[in-house]
Scaffold this motif. Structure first.
Motif, PDB file in Angstrom:
ATOM      1  N   PHE A  71      54.529  49.752  37.244  1.00 42.71           N
ATOM      2  CA  PHE A  71      53.296  49.021  37.526  1.00 42.71           C
ATOM      3  C   PHE A  71      52.088  49.851  37.119  1.00 42.71           C
ATOM      4  O   PHE A  71      51.096  49.326  36.606  1.00 42.71           O
ATOM      5  CB  PHE A  71      53.231  48.646  39.007  1.00 42.71           C
ATOM      6  CG  PHE A  71      52.117  47.695  39.334  1.00 42.71           C
ATOM      7  CD1 PHE A  71      52.165  46.391  38.907  1.00 42.71           C
ATOM      8  CD2 PHE A  71      51.017  48.102  40.062  1.00 42.71           C
ATOM      9  CE1 PHE A  71      51.145  45.497  39.192  1.00 42.71           C
ATOM     10  CE2 PHE A  71      49.995  47.233  40.363  1.00 42.71           C
ATOM     11  CZ  PHE A  71      50.055  45.927  39.917  1.00 42.71           C
ATOM     12  N   LEU A  78      51.638  49.570  33.446  1.00 42.94           N
ATOM     13  CA  LEU A  78      51.095  48.252  33.114  1.00 42.94           C
ATOM     14  C   LEU A  78      49.596  48.170  33.394  1.00 42.94           C
ATOM     15  O   LEU A  78      48.832  47.685  32.554  1.00 42.94           O
ATOM     16  CB  LEU A  78      51.835  47.165  33.896  1.00 42.94           C
ATOM     17  CG  LEU A  78      51.358  45.748  33.636  1.00 42.94           C
ATOM     18  CD1 LEU A  78      51.876  45.273  32.299  1.00 42.94           C
ATOM     19  CD2 LEU A  78      51.814  44.834  34.726  1.00 42.94           C
ATOM     20  N   ILE A  79      49.161  48.674  34.556  1.00 42.08           N
ATOM     21  CA  ILE A  79      47.736  48.561  34.870  1.00 42.08           C
ATOM     22  C   ILE A  79      46.895  49.456  33.971  1.00 42.08           C
ATOM     23  O   ILE A  79      45.771  49.099  33.630  1.00 42.08           O
ATOM     24  CB  ILE A  79      47.439  48.845  36.363  1.00 42.08           C
ATOM     25  CG1 ILE A  79      47.799  50.267  36.751  1.00 42.08           C
ATOM     26  CG2 ILE A  79      48.124  47.841  37.258  1.00 42.08           C
ATOM     27  CD1 ILE A  79      47.375  50.650  38.145  1.00 42.08           C
ATOM     28  N   LYS A 111      46.553  47.400  30.827  1.00 39.30           N
ATOM     29  CA  LYS A 111      45.653  46.254  31.018  1.00 39.30           C
ATOM     30  C   LYS A 111      44.196  46.706  31.110  1.00 39.30           C
ATOM     31  O   LYS A 111      43.292  46.006  30.663  1.00 39.30           O
ATOM     32  CB  LYS A 111      46.022  45.483  32.290  1.00 39.30           C
ATOM     33  CG  LYS A 111      47.359  44.793  32.220  1.00 39.30           C
ATOM     34  CD  LYS A 111      47.282  43.498  31.484  1.00 39.30           C
ATOM     35  CE  LYS A 111      48.618  42.771  31.565  1.00 39.30           C
ATOM     36  NZ  LYS A 111      48.634  41.575  30.764  1.00 39.30           N
ATOM     37  N   PRO A 114      46.339  41.209  40.411  1.00 41.65           N
ATOM     38  CA  PRO A 114      47.077  41.282  39.143  1.00 41.65           C
ATOM     39  C   PRO A 114      47.197  39.936  38.422  1.00 41.65           C
ATOM     40  O   PRO A 114      47.311  39.909  37.198  1.00 41.65           O
ATOM     41  CB  PRO A 114      48.449  41.813  39.558  1.00 41.65           C
ATOM     42  CG  PRO A 114      48.567  41.536  40.998  1.00 41.65           C
ATOM     43  CD  PRO A 114      47.191  41.509  41.551  1.00 41.65           C
ATOM     44  N   LYS A 115      47.131  38.833  39.154  1.00 42.26           N
ATOM     45  CA  LYS A 115      47.255  37.516  38.503  1.00 42.26           C
ATOM     46  C   LYS A 115      46.071  37.225  37.591  1.00 42.26           C
ATOM     47  O   LYS A 115      46.226  36.558  36.578  1.00 42.26           O
ATOM     48  CB  LYS A 115      47.381  36.414  39.556  1.00 42.26           C
ATOM     49  CG  LYS A 115      48.769  36.278  40.108  1.00 42.26           C
ATOM     50  CD  LYS A 115      48.884  35.013  40.925  1.00 42.26           C
ATOM     51  CE  LYS A 115      50.325  34.765  41.286  1.00 42.26           C
ATOM     52  NZ  LYS A 115      50.486  33.505  41.984  1.00 42.26           N
ATOM     53  N   VAL A 150      49.279  39.509  34.878  1.00 36.77           N
ATOM     54  CA  VAL A 150      50.487  40.266  35.222  1.00 36.77           C
ATOM     55  C   VAL A 150      51.515  39.246  35.693  1.00 36.77           C
ATOM     56  O   VAL A 150      51.217  38.409  36.553  1.00 36.77           O
ATOM     57  CB  VAL A 150      50.204  41.307  36.329  1.00 36.77           C
ATOM     58  CG1 VAL A 150      51.475  41.985  36.784  1.00 36.77           C
ATOM     59  CG2 VAL A 150      49.197  42.333  35.826  1.00 36.77           C
ATOM     60  N   PHE A 174      56.616  40.941  38.316  1.00 44.14           N
ATOM     61  CA  PHE A 174      56.238  42.351  38.269  1.00 44.14           C
ATOM     62  C   PHE A 174      55.635  42.840  39.581  1.00 44.14           C
ATOM     63  O   PHE A 174      55.586  44.042  39.836  1.00 44.14           O
ATOM     64  CB  PHE A 174      55.224  42.564  37.137  1.00 44.14           C
ATOM     65  CG  PHE A 174      55.401  43.859  36.409  1.00 44.14           C
ATOM     66  CD1 PHE A 174      56.011  43.877  35.178  1.00 44.14           C
ATOM     67  CD2 PHE A 174      54.978  45.049  36.948  1.00 44.14           C
ATOM     68  CE1 PHE A 174      56.195  45.061  34.500  1.00 44.14           C
ATOM     69  CE2 PHE A 174      55.156  46.239  36.280  1.00 44.14           C
ATOM     70  CZ  PHE A 174      55.765  46.248  35.051  1.00 44.14           C
ATOM     71  N   GLN A 177      50.475  41.409  45.088  1.00 43.30           N
ATOM     72  CA  GLN A 177      50.755  42.841  45.016  1.00 43.30           C
ATOM     73  C   GLN A 177      50.123  43.482  46.242  1.00 43.30           C
ATOM     74  O   GLN A 177      48.920  43.415  46.436  1.00 43.30           O
ATOM     75  CB  GLN A 177      50.161  43.445  43.736  1.00 43.30           C
ATOM     76  CG  GLN A 177      50.296  44.942  43.610  1.00 43.30           C
ATOM     77  CD  GLN A 177      51.712  45.392  43.295  1.00 43.30           C
ATOM     78  OE1 GLN A 177      52.529  44.611  42.843  1.00 43.30           O
ATOM     79  NE2 GLN A 177      51.988  46.648  43.531  1.00 43.30           N
TER      80      GLN A 177
END
Length: 156
Positions: free
Chosen positions: A40, A43-44, A47, A74-75, A79, A83, A97
């Motif tokens: 995660f 991923l962040i 992003k 995250p939406k 994301v 996840f 999250q």
């Protein structure tokens, strides 16, 4: 590679009520936040368009705010649902999250709910036994030895 110290370098960052080591790379430093793992965090960082090899102490305030915004929502940043760490919450039915206190409270609530409805996992939690199907005949005896106080070796 030596660590380049500049005047803007922060040795300790405070993000989401967590102290983060500024000398670690950004991706691994973010894993100190409860509820954020390696994948995660990777991923962040992607992003938020933050280089994963940069040190966390060199991040600007805008980049840190962008990372926090992605962790909290995250939406909004596309994301995928699979996840995040709280899928189809039992009470609300939403996928979110959770981090820090929210995650700890949710897990505690789940365990209390399982104890209350007397499911197998809840009973195992209540008894203090292993929950996930591990063998218990010979392992996990430390601290729970019946018989002599202090264990069998205390009398010797």
């Amino acid at each position: 590679m030596s660590l380049m110290m500049t005047s803007e370098f922060q040795h300790i960052l405070r993000v989401l009520n967590t102290n983060i080591d500024g000398k670690r790379k950004a991706m691994f430093a973010m894993t100190k936040i409860i509820g954020v793992g390696k994948r995660f965090s990777n991923l962040i960082c992607k992003k938020a368009e933050v280089d994963v090899d940069r040190r966390a102490g060199t991040l600007s305030n805008e980049e840190i705010e962008k990372l926090v915004a992605i962790i909290n929502n995250p939406k909004q940043f596309k994301v995928p649902d699979w996840f995040v760490n709280r899928q189809r919450d039992f009470t609300t039915g939403k996928t979110t999250q959770l981090v820090i206190n929210g995650l700890i409270a949710a897990v505690r609530g789940d365990i209390e709910r399982m104890k209350k409805i007397r499911v197998h996992r809840g009973i195992r939690h209540f008894w203090g036994h292993r929950v996930r199907g591990q063998h218990t005949k010979t392992t996990g005896r430390k601290g729970k030895t019946p018989g002599m106080p202090g264990g069998a070796n205390a009398a010797k």
